[in-house]
Structures are given as structure tokens and as C-alpha cells.
Design a protein around this motif. Sequence first.
Motif, PDB file in Angstrom:
ATOM      1  N   ARG A   1       1.087  -0.614  -0.022  1.00  0.00           N
ATOM      2  CA  ARG A   1       0.210   0.078  -0.270  1.00  0.00           C
ATOM      3  C   ARG A   1       0.978   0.880  -0.089  1.00  0.00           C
ATOM      4  NH1 ARG A   1      -4.128  -1.686   4.821  1.00  0.00           N
ATOM      5  NH2 ARG A   1      -2.695  -0.968   6.371  1.00  0.00           N
ATOM      6  N   TRP A   2       0.177   2.143  -1.028  1.00  0.00           N
ATOM      7  CA  TRP A   2       1.278   3.317  -0.929  1.00  0.00           C
ATOM      8  C   TRP A   2       0.453   4.623  -1.259  1.00  0.00           C
ATOM      9  CZ3 TRP A   2       2.032  -0.031  -4.889  1.00  0.00           C
ATOM     10  CH2 TRP A   2       1.751   0.218  -6.232  1.00  0.00           C
ATOM     11  N   GLU A   3       0.915   5.947  -0.464  1.00  0.00           N
ATOM     12  CA  GLU A   3       0.457   7.097  -0.643  1.00  0.00           C
ATOM     13  C   GLU A   3       1.114   8.031  -1.197  1.00  0.00           C
ATOM     14  OE1 GLU A   3      -2.842   9.298  -1.592  1.00  0.00           O
ATOM     15  OE2 GLU A   3      -3.033   7.293  -0.975  1.00  0.00           O
ATOM     16  N   PRO A   4       1.015   8.691  -3.006  1.00  0.00           N
ATOM     17  CA  PRO A   4       1.924   9.941  -2.801  1.00  0.00           C
ATOM     18  C   PRO A   4       1.964  11.421  -1.791  1.00  0.00           C
ATOM     19  CG  PRO A   4      -0.253   9.836  -4.473  1.00  0.00           C
ATOM     20  CD  PRO A   4      -0.039   8.691  -3.919  1.00  0.00           C
ATOM     21  N   GLU A   5       3.074  11.562  -1.815  1.00  0.00           N
ATOM     22  CA  GLU A   5       3.094  12.089  -0.317  1.00  0.00           C
ATOM     23  C   GLU A   5       3.784  13.617  -1.132  1.00  0.00           C
ATOM     24  OE1 GLU A   5       4.752  12.749   4.095  1.00  0.00           O
ATOM     25  OE2 GLU A   5       5.866  11.830   2.540  1.00  0.00           O
ATOM     26  N   TYR A   6       4.555  13.848  -1.887  1.00  0.00           N
ATOM     27  CA  TYR A   6       4.866  15.031  -2.621  1.00  0.00           C
ATOM     28  C   TYR A   6       5.193  14.296  -4.123  1.00  0.00           C
ATOM     29  CZ  TYR A   6       8.053  18.997  -3.509  1.00  0.00           C
ATOM     30  OH  TYR A   6       8.783  20.400  -4.094  1.00  0.00           O
ATOM     31  N   VAL A   7       5.017  15.703  -4.981  1.00  0.00           N
ATOM     32  CA  VAL A   7       4.874  15.662  -6.451  1.00  0.00           C
ATOM     33  C   VAL A   7       5.417  16.807  -7.119  1.00  0.00           C
ATOM     34  CG1 VAL A   7       2.701  13.807  -6.317  1.00  0.00           C
ATOM     35  CG2 VAL A   7       2.265  16.172  -6.703  1.00  0.00           C
ATOM     36  N   ASP A   8       5.902  16.896  -8.205  1.00  0.00           N
ATOM     37  CA  ASP A   8       5.691  18.000  -8.864  1.00  0.00           C
ATOM     38  C   ASP A   8       6.222  17.789 -10.655  1.00  0.00           C
ATOM     39  OD1 ASP A   8       6.427  20.419  -9.794  1.00  0.00           O
ATOM     40  OD2 ASP A   8       8.328  20.677  -9.266  1.00  0.00           O
ATOM     41  N   ILE A   9       5.761  18.619 -11.015  1.00  0.00           N
ATOM     42  CA  ILE A   9       5.574  18.488 -12.813  1.00  0.00           C
ATOM     43  C   ILE A   9       6.231  18.903 -13.405  1.00  0.00           C
ATOM     44  CG2 ILE A   9       3.659  19.788 -13.144  1.00  0.00           C
ATOM     45  CD1 ILE A   9       1.870  17.149 -14.633  1.00  0.00           C
ATOM     46  N   ALA A  10       6.837  18.960 -14.485  1.00  0.00           N
ATOM     47  CA  ALA A  10       7.894  19.716 -15.738  1.00  0.00           C
ATOM     48  C   ALA A  10       6.306  20.312 -16.443  1.00  0.00           C
ATOM     49  CB  ALA A  10       7.840  19.024 -17.021  1.00  0.00           C
ATOM     50  N   ALA A  11       7.091  22.011 -17.244  1.00  0.00           N
ATOM     51  CA  ALA A  11       6.310  22.687 -17.726  1.00  0.00           C
ATOM     52  C   ALA A  11       5.624  21.927 -18.720  1.00  0.00           C
ATOM     53  CB  ALA A  11       6.942  24.341 -17.981  1.00  0.00           C
ATOM     54  N   SER A  12       5.954  20.899 -19.632  1.00  0.00           N
ATOM     55  CA  SER A  12       5.325  20.256 -20.381  1.00  0.00           C
ATOM     56  C   SER A  12       4.065  19.739 -20.094  1.00  0.00           C
ATOM     57  CB  SER A  12       6.461  19.821 -21.301  1.00  0.00           C
ATOM     58  OG  SER A  12       7.567  18.324 -20.247  1.00  0.00           O
ATOM     59  N   GLY A  13       4.250  18.961 -18.575  1.00  0.00           N
ATOM     60  CA  GLY A  13       2.578  18.687 -18.205  1.00  0.00           C
ATOM     61  C   GLY A  13       2.790  16.631 -18.618  1.00  0.00           C
ATOM     62  N   ASP A  14       3.947  16.332 -18.661  1.00  0.00           N
ATOM     63  CA  ASP A  14       4.020  15.106 -19.555  1.00  0.00           C
ATOM     64  C   ASP A  14       5.166  14.429 -18.374  1.00  0.00           C
ATOM     65  OD1 ASP A  14       6.327  16.189 -21.385  1.00  0.00           O
ATOM     66  OD2 ASP A  14       5.353  15.784 -22.794  1.00  0.00           O
ATOM     67  N   PHE A  15       4.980  14.769 -18.042  1.00  0.00           N
ATOM     68  CA  PHE A  15       6.947  14.794 -17.633  1.00  0.00           C
ATOM     69  C   PHE A  15       7.274  14.882 -15.857  1.00  0.00           C
ATOM     70  CE2 PHE A  15      11.737  14.443 -16.235  1.00  0.00           C
ATOM     71  CZ  PHE A  15      12.071  13.392 -16.256  1.00  0.00           C
ATOM     72  N   GLY A  16       7.371  14.026 -14.698  1.00  0.00           N
ATOM     73  CA  GLY A  16       7.006  14.950 -13.412  1.00  0.00           C
ATOM     74  C   GLY A  16       7.396  13.620 -12.944  1.00  0.00           C
ATOM     75  N   TYR A  17       7.172  13.493 -11.641  1.00  0.00           N
ATOM     76  CA  TYR A  17       7.635  12.684 -10.195  1.00  0.00           C
ATOM     77  C   TYR A  17       6.489  12.428  -9.010  1.00  0.00           C
ATOM     78  CZ  TYR A  17      10.308  16.850  -7.809  1.00  0.00           C
ATOM     79  OH  TYR A  17      10.165  17.766  -6.928  1.00  0.00           O
ATOM     80  N   SER A  18       6.468  11.604  -8.240  1.00  0.00           N
ATOM     81  CA  SER A  18       5.821  11.084  -7.228  1.00  0.00           C
ATOM     82  C   SER A  18       6.826  10.600  -5.859  1.00  0.00           C
ATOM     83  CB  SER A  18       4.484  10.654  -7.376  1.00  0.00           C
ATOM     84  OG  SER A  18       3.464  10.127  -6.548  1.00  0.00           O
ATOM     85  N   THR A  19       6.413  10.344  -4.852  1.00  0.00           N
ATOM     86  CA  THR A  19       7.095  10.030  -4.140  1.00  0.00           C
ATOM     87  C   THR A  19       6.315  10.328  -2.045  1.00  0.00           C
ATOM     88  OG1 THR A  19       8.875  10.079  -2.193  1.00  0.00           O
ATOM     89  CG2 THR A  19       8.404  12.090  -3.013  1.00  0.00           C
TER      90      THR A  19
END
Length: 296
Positions: A87-105
Amino acid sequence: MKLFSERCILLCVFGLGNYLWAQEPDSSSALKSMIEAERAFARMAVTHGVRDAFVENLSDDAIIFRPGPVKGRPVWQERKPLALMIRWEPEYVDIAASGDFGYSTGPAEYLSVKPLAPAIGYGYFISIWTKQADGKWKVALDIGTEAPKLENTDIKIHFPFGADVKKIFSQTNTETEKTSLIGFDEKCNKTYTKNKTVEAFLKNVAPEARFYREGKFPVSEIDSIKLLLSKMADIFWKPIDGAVAASGDMAYTYGSYKIQSEEKPEEGYYFRTWKRDNTEQWKIVIDVLSPVPPQK
């Protein structure tokens, strides 16, 4: 798990004017759709099993670490269904200006499939998400670390102020940018090796950076990062590969590392997420070390 309070909380991180929103992003934003893809992935791991969830959500060329970097889908396709639930849950996220590349942790919990069985392990995941040609989000890279039990399960989603706002961007040559960033990553190693000072490394670290080390909670305060780095004065790393967003403002690199120490030598693989600051300089926002287990 509980998710977030309904009110909007503005958090000032490190007292340096870097603000994070602790609320749900705009429902029409690319960031929101990426978060929902992460949550759907997590739900599928519970309802359909971990193996099937990874096979479904990894991109065809996704990278996972076992312990070194390998293509992820073939590994999961060949595995038998696990007698394990994650079981997991995203806590911190961000995304590139292009809107098609990002990360989740965020935090993860490992459980037996037996009813009411206690958790058997804890950790943190870091995933790179990329939007495919059909508009679906897929995981391009997945890595994680073990961690102690998280007592506070009231997980709130955080993201940089304005990350859920659509941006105008110029298309970049991603291969050229990738080659340049890998070279910069290698240059950082040479600079650090030459100076052997924490300050030399911190010049390349964003104020909002999060550092992940095996068996520990993520470190996200600059003094704690300094202390962490001071214990690894003799670390050498060599990049292997990476990728850059089409907008050229977010990227990742990964490679091998070695810590030379008489007391506790270590080697393994590292992963970094990079983001350009307001001066267009690359800064590390996520830094992970994944050590190779010692031989018995």
C-alpha cells in the motif's frame, strides 16, 4: 490511509521562501491527472495484486533497480504473483512545464495477504511518470528505500506553488539536454572529489530537496542534509543514463556509486531528479542511494 485536510495550508519550507501547497491541485491540471494515475496504480496493487499492477503501469522501457538498473516490465512479467500486498500514497509531487513528465514520492507499507496480519516492512517510493502518445500516464522509472514505520498516517499531498498551473514552454532537444545534464552530473562528482567539502555539493542542491537513504526517513532540511553528506566524504559516482522533459526544466539521472571507507565501505546505484531554478541552473530535488546488499 487518510489523505489530506480540506483546508488549504501554505507551508514555508526551510524558512527560505520556498512554498508548498498542502491541498489537492486544480482538478483540470496535468499534475492532478498524474496524481490520480499514481493512486490508481496503488489501488490496482491491492485489488489485482502487485505483479499485475506493475505490469499494467510500467512503460515498455521503464527502469527499475534490482539492485542495478534493468528494464522493469520483463522482470515483473516473469514473476509469479506475490503473497504480498503493498500500500502506498503519494506525498510530494511535481511536474515539468510540458505537463507530460513528473515525479511522485511517498510512504509505502508492505503487508502479508493474510487478513489482519501486521505490516512486515515500510519504505518510500520514488516514481518518474511520463505521458504516453495515447495520453495515458505510465511509470518510466521506479526506485525506493526501506524506512522505519511512519507513525503519522495522515498523508497530505504537497506540491510546489504553481505546479498545477498550465505553463507556456519552448520545446527543447531532449537528447542534447540529456547529454549535457549527464556531463554536468559527472562534473559535479569531479568537483566534489577535488574539494571534498559538503559546500561543494550543496551548490547543486535545491532548497526543497529530499534525500533518501536506506533504513531512514527522507531528509528534507538543509542542516540534516549537510550532516548526511558529511558522513560520506569519500563518495564517487558515475552516471549511466537519464532523461529530460520536453520543456527542458525537469530531468533525472541515475548511475553507480562507491563510498570508500575503512569502517563501512559501500557501493550501489544512485538516482537524482533535477529541476532548473529561476536562474536556469540545474539543481537536485531528489537524491537516492540504493546500496547493493553485502555478500554473505
